[in-house]
Design an enzyme around this catalytic site. Sequence first.
Site, PDB file in Angstrom:
ATOM      1  N   ASP A  44       0.836  -1.203   0.000  1.00 27.65           N
ATOM      2  CA  ASP A  44       0.000   0.000   0.000  1.00 27.65           C
ATOM      3  C   ASP A  44       0.875   1.258   0.000  1.00 27.65           C
ATOM      4  OD1 ASP A  44      -2.591   1.511   0.507  1.00 27.65           O
ATOM      5  OD2 ASP A  44      -1.484   2.015   2.318  1.00 27.65           O
ATOM      6  N   GLU A 116      -2.018  -5.133  -3.831  1.00 29.23           N
ATOM      7  CA  GLU A 116      -1.097  -4.425  -2.937  1.00 29.23           C
ATOM      8  C   GLU A 116      -0.073  -5.384  -2.342  1.00 29.23           C
ATOM      9  OE1 GLU A 116      -3.799  -0.675  -1.363  1.00 29.23           O
ATOM     10  OE2 GLU A 116      -3.781  -2.537  -0.196  1.00 29.23           O
TER      11      GLU A 116
END
Length: 223
Positions: A44, A116
């Site tokens: 992320d 992610e």
Amino acid sequence: MTDVAKGLQGELGYRFVDPMVLARALTHRSAGPAHNERLEFLGDSVLSIVISDNLYRRHPEATEGELTRCRARLVRQETLAFVAQKLGLADVLTVGQAMGTRGSADHPGVLADALEALIGAVFVDGGYAKVVSVVEGIFAELLTEIAPESISKDAKTALQELLHKQGLSLPVYRVVLMRGEPHLRQFDVECYLPATKARFSGQGASRRKAEQEAAQRALNACA
């Protein structure tokens, strides 16, 4: 390693030195303790900095606000799920019985998290230069198409600016209800306007999405 996993590496343009890192990235938490949540956390942040850097260099005349809105558009759940679908992540993601049917692997939240985690795995396995190459490759079309001047402010930002301009108190958001299993969570959020005591509701697969829906309803009422 399966042919499907090899195909994924081909799509990424990156071959893992440590196949176990890739295997962990493709393991949902419902499948056991060796899951991808830590890699998701890392990915992320890595994704955000790579996209930010690319946008900064690509659009030298864009304002901070425009760059922020571009980044938000590119890293939001819907966009990540779209990229994950193009890569075929649902076909290689390992899920447990808690997920129910195999189709749950196609849930946008699950796909976005897996992407992610995959980005985090590339960073761990190959370093920053490699992950920049991967991210810019899989987001190439989206990065080329996005135009800073054409992206409007999101509902929460627009509502906050409108209230500030009118000299009114800023909105207060709270989660009213969370429904569903952790991997298929649904949020009910309330947007409360202290000045008028009005309340507006929103629903979504993430708290952010539910807040945006509630803010849009408040914005429609205030405009």
